[in-house]
Design a protein around this motif. Structure first.
Motif, short mmCIF file in Angstrom:
data_model
loop_
_atom_site.label_atom_id
_atom_site.label_comp_id
_atom_site.label_asym_id
_atom_site.label_seq_id
_atom_site.Cartn_x
_atom_site.Cartn_y
_atom_site.Cartn_z
N ASN A 1 0.82 -1.20 0.00
CA ASN A 1 0.00 0.00 0.00
C ASN A 1 0.86 1.25 0.00
O ASN A 1 0.50 2.25 -0.62
N TYR A 2 2.02 1.20 0.68
CA TYR A 2 2.85 2.40 0.71
C TYR A 2 3.50 2.65 -0.65
O TYR A 2 3.63 3.79 -1.09
N ILE A 3 3.93 1.56 -1.30
CA ILE A 3 4.51 1.72 -2.64
C ILE A 3 3.47 2.32 -3.59
O ILE A 3 3.75 3.23 -4.37
N TYR A 4 2.25 1.80 -3.51
CA TYR A 4 1.19 2.29 -4.38
C TYR A 4 0.91 3.76 -4.11
O TYR A 4 0.84 4.59 -5.02
N GLY A 5 0.77 4.11 -2.81
CA GLY A 5 0.43 5.49 -2.47
C GLY A 5 1.53 6.46 -2.83
O GLY A 5 1.29 7.51 -3.44
N ILE A 6 2.75 6.13 -2.46
CA ILE A 6 3.86 7.03 -2.75
C ILE A 6 4.05 7.16 -4.26
O ILE A 6 4.28 8.26 -4.78
N GLY A 7 3.93 6.03 -4.97
CA GLY A 7 4.09 6.09 -6.41
C GLY A 7 3.03 6.98 -7.06
O GLY A 7 3.35 7.81 -7.92
N LEU A 8 1.79 6.84 -6.61
CA LEU A 8 0.70 7.61 -7.19
C LEU A 8 0.87 9.09 -6.93
O LEU A 8 0.81 9.93 -7.85
N TRP A 9 1.09 9.46 -5.66
CA TRP A 9 1.20 10.87 -5.33
C TRP A 9 2.44 11.49 -5.94
O TRP A 9 2.41 12.61 -6.44
N GLY A 10 3.55 10.73 -5.89
CA GLY A 10 4.78 11.24 -6.49
C GLY A 10 4.63 11.44 -7.98
O GLY A 10 5.09 12.44 -8.54
N TRP A 11 3.93 10.52 -8.63
CA TRP A 11 3.70 10.62 -10.07
C TRP A 11 2.93 11.90 -10.40
O TRP A 11 3.33 12.69 -11.25
N MET A 12 1.82 12.13 -9.66
CA MET A 12 1.00 13.29 -9.96
C MET A 12 1.73 14.59 -9.69
O MET A 12 1.72 15.53 -10.50
N LEU A 13 2.41 14.64 -8.53
CA LEU A 13 3.10 15.89 -8.19
C LEU A 13 4.26 16.16 -9.13
O LEU A 13 4.50 17.30 -9.53
N LEU A 14 4.98 15.09 -9.51
CA LEU A 14 6.09 15.28 -10.45
C LEU A 14 5.58 15.70 -11.82
O LEU A 14 6.22 16.49 -12.51
N TYR A 15 4.43 15.16 -12.22
CA TYR A 15 3.84 15.59 -13.50
C TYR A 15 3.56 17.08 -13.49
O TYR A 15 3.94 17.82 -14.40
N LEU A 16 2.89 17.57 -12.41
CA LEU A 16 2.59 18.99 -12.32
C LEU A 16 3.87 19.81 -12.27
O LEU A 16 4.01 20.83 -12.96
N GLN B 1 7.99 26.79 -21.61
CA GLN B 1 7.74 26.99 -23.04
C GLN B 1 6.30 26.68 -23.31
O GLN B 1 5.78 25.64 -22.92
N GLN B 2 5.63 27.57 -24.00
CA GLN B 2 4.21 27.39 -24.23
C GLN B 2 3.94 26.33 -25.27
O GLN B 2 4.65 26.23 -26.26
N GLY B 3 2.94 25.52 -25.03
CA GLY B 3 2.51 24.54 -26.01
C GLY B 3 3.26 23.24 -25.97
O GLY B 3 3.05 22.37 -26.80
N LYS B 4 4.14 23.05 -25.01
CA LYS B 4 4.88 21.81 -24.93
C LYS B 4 4.70 21.22 -23.55
O LYS B 4 4.76 21.91 -22.54
N GLN B 5 4.47 19.92 -23.52
CA GLN B 5 4.27 19.25 -22.25
C GLN B 5 4.87 17.86 -22.30
O GLN B 5 5.01 17.27 -23.36
N ILE B 6 5.15 17.34 -21.12
CA ILE B 6 5.44 15.91 -20.96
C ILE B 6 4.13 15.24 -20.62
O ILE B 6 3.34 15.77 -19.84
N GLU B 7 3.87 14.09 -21.22
CA GLU B 7 2.57 13.45 -21.00
C GLU B 7 2.57 12.65 -19.71
O GLU B 7 3.61 12.33 -19.13
N PHE B 8 1.36 12.33 -19.30
CA PHE B 8 1.13 11.73 -18.01
C PHE B 8 1.80 10.36 -17.87
O PHE B 8 2.55 10.11 -16.95
N TYR B 9 1.53 9.51 -18.85
CA TYR B 9 1.98 8.12 -18.69
C TYR B 9 3.47 7.99 -18.98
O TYR B 9 4.10 7.04 -18.53
N LYS B 10 4.04 8.95 -19.70
CA LYS B 10 5.47 8.88 -19.98
C LYS B 10 6.27 9.03 -18.70
O LYS B 10 7.26 8.33 -18.48
N ILE B 11 5.81 9.97 -17.86
CA ILE B 11 6.51 10.17 -16.60
C ILE B 11 6.44 8.91 -15.77
O ILE B 11 7.41 8.52 -15.10
N LEU B 12 5.26 8.24 -15.81
CA LEU B 12 5.11 7.02 -15.02
C LEU B 12 6.10 5.96 -15.48
O LEU B 12 6.73 5.28 -14.66
N SER B 13 6.26 5.81 -16.79
CA SER B 13 7.17 4.77 -17.26
C SER B 13 8.61 5.13 -16.94
O SER B 13 9.41 4.26 -16.55
#
Lengths: 280, 267
Positions: A162-177, A185-197
């Motif tokens: 549960n801790y791996i899941y929780g930390i991974g999820l929250w870290g993923w979202m916060l790191l994405y933001l 730079q306007q108009g360029k982003q890193i995508e959600f699932y790329k960061i996860l991989s």
């Protein structure tokens, strides 16, 4: 008297062994069990008046239809009746394609296990990964890594799924933001699932740390040094991929070189949480 | 012919019955061949295809808005700001921005608010607390401690922001951007991180002296940052109340109190 006592103690030793239950394979026990399980055969009591007792087939490859009283023999419903003899003749195998032997996985067009192994090794040894990793990253590698990260501490008595899941999820979202806000730079982003991989593949050195934690006591100065080394190892490999990531359809390299330390520090914190969980 | 199981008594009557599959397959084929239903599905497909573009443009608008200035940080800015939190008496004079209504990037002005440093220092503080607990008393540590520490810090920071926002609203209706306030009040985690490192390395009288020093520095930092919002600086106020000008002094003691609460809770 002594013989009776020894027999008593030896029987207790047998009752506590793993091979005790093999006595239920014997015939008298089987007769009892089969007779006791008879009520479970037809629990709803549905009676079919036209049911005939099953006839045992001579050839198990034949299809027997009891209603029409017919059997379809092996090879009757083959499309190409000219090759019917191949069903019974095992010496005539398929001809070889060419002189070279194609590996089985390539012949079946299955390349993902090899890719996963290549990507994990590229993360661990700072090698150049394949170009598809940056455009179309996969999640099967991280799934395997996370499963290993969860299963290895079980050998030490820790259940941290549960801790791996929780930390991974929250870290993923916060790191994405964080990553997307820091790209100014306007108009360029890193995508959600790329960061996860990327993050998932970066957990490979920490799997090594958990593997060592099974055998060594890491709550010592040597363990702390090893933990810091693993965290720095992970962040170095992942920040390298972030520097050269390709954004959506624009094949441009992110201009993040002047902020490399600021991008690496959140990744370092993310991997430090996993490291702290494994050490303590 | 084999009799079918009576559906009125069969509890699994909803299950897939392979003898009647042709009816369902033919019904599906007839509906799909119908051109009117084909047009309806095409319309639905066009609706779904538009959602992806909206999602992309929404994300672009979010990440290109004014909030990106809170993360436009530099190495030098981070160094300067962390020195400011540990030794604010070195930066004399008024800590004001040239224009308060425009978003300013922290690279241009050291006194501009940012969200990178408070967030990173919060996470570092939580990890350092876990480290200190693991080093001193391993049996008490569990990974849930990470979550506990984080929630305590989060709740106390939230209460602080709410209190100061309410107080500012009572005083001549001073309007402060909430995100600015959040960033100003959470710089103390930077000094608390340094304090945790100091406490891990030392103990006894040194750690006590260190905590007192850090709390005083936090009070000075907050006093100087909130001065730019106080009524004595705003020329538009007709009556300069002495209470209003000194309120920042009172609010400055709220920060070390909250920091002391954070340090004492747990363990």
């Amino acid at each position: 008297m002594k013989f009776i006592i020894t027999f008593f103690w030896r029987s207790i030793y047998f009752y506590s062994s793993d091979s005790f239950y093999l006595i239920f394979n014997r015939i008298p026990f089987q007769i009892i069990i089969i007779n006791l399980m008879q009520p479970l055969k037809n629990p709803f009591g549905i009676i079919d008046p036209n049911e005939n007792p099953r006839q045992f087939q001579s050839n198990p490859f034949d299809i027997q239809n009891e209603d029409l009283n017919e059997t379809i023999k092996l090879g009757d419903n083959v499309e190409n009746q000219e090759e019917k003899h191949l069903l019974f003749d095992s010496s005539n195998s398929q001809p070889q394609e060419s002189i070279e032997d194609i590996p089985l996985l390539e012949d079946l067009d299955i390349t993902s296990p090899l890719l996963i192994k290549q990507r994990i090794l590229s993360v661990l040894f700072f090698q150049k990964c394949d170009s598809e990793y940056l455009e179309d990253p996969d999640l099967s590698g991280p799934v395997l890594i996370v499963a290993a990260l969860g299963l290895l501490p079980l050998l030490t008595g820790k259940v941290h799924f549960n801790y791996i899941y929780g930390i991974g999820l929250w870290g993923w979202m916060l790191l994405y933001l964080l990553m997307n806000f820091m790209i100014q730079q306007q108009g360029k982003q890193i995508e959600f699932y790329k960061i996860l991989s990327y993050l998932g593949y970066g957990l490979a050195p920490i799997v090594l740390l958990t593997f060592l934690s099974v055998f060594l006591q890491l709550n010592s100065s040597f363990g702390y040094a090893l933990a810091i080394v693993c965290a720095v190892w992970s962040t170095a490999s992942v920040s390298k991929t972030f520097d050269t990531v390709k954004l959506q359809n624009n094949y441009q390299i992110l201009a993040l070189q002047h902020r490399r330390f600021l991008i690496a520090y959140p990744l370092f914190l993310f991997y430090c949480t996993f490291v702290i969980i494994t050490i303590f | 012919m084999k009799p079918q199981q009576d559906t009125s008594t069969d509890p699994f009557a909803f299950a897939f019955n392979p003898q009647n599959i042709e009816n369902t397959v033919n019904k599906a084929k007839n509906t799909l061949d119908n051109p009117f239903i084909g047009m309806a599905y095409a319309g639905l497909g066009k609706k779904f295809s538009g959602i992806g573009d909206k999602y992309d443009s929404f994300l672009n608008s979010v990440f290109s808005s004014q909030y990106r200035f809170y993360f436009d940080v530099d190495n030098m800015y981070v160094v300067k700001k962390s020195i400011m939190t540990l030794a604010p008496y070195l930066y004399r004079g008024n800590w004001t921005l040239n224009s308060e209504f425009q978003a300013i990037s922290p690279t241009e002005n050291v006194h501009a608010p940012d969200l990178y440093l408070p967030l990173m220092s919060l996470v570092t503080f939580v990890l350092l607390r876990c480290l200190s607990l693991g080093i001193n008393d391993k049996t008490q540590f569990s990974p849930g401690y990470i979550v506990d520490s984080f929630w305590k810090c989060f709740v106390i920071s939230l209460l602080e922001v709410i209190i100061i926002k309410i107080v500012f609203c009572f005083l001549d209706g001073i309007r402060v951007n909430t995100v600015d306030l959040v960033s100003h009040l959470n710089y103390r985690y930077c000094s608390l991180c340094a304090l945790m490192v100091f406490n891990i390395l030392t103990n006894g009288i040194f750690s006590f002296v260190g905590t007192i020093y850090v709390l005083i520095c936090q009070a000075i930092f907050i006093y100087k940052t909130l001065q730019r919002y106080s009524p004595s600086h705003n020329q538009s106020a007709l009556e300069l109340s002495s209470f209003g000008s000194n309120i920042t002094l009172v609010l400055a003691f709220l920060q070390p109190a909250c920091s002391w609460v954070i340090l004492s809770f747990g363990q």
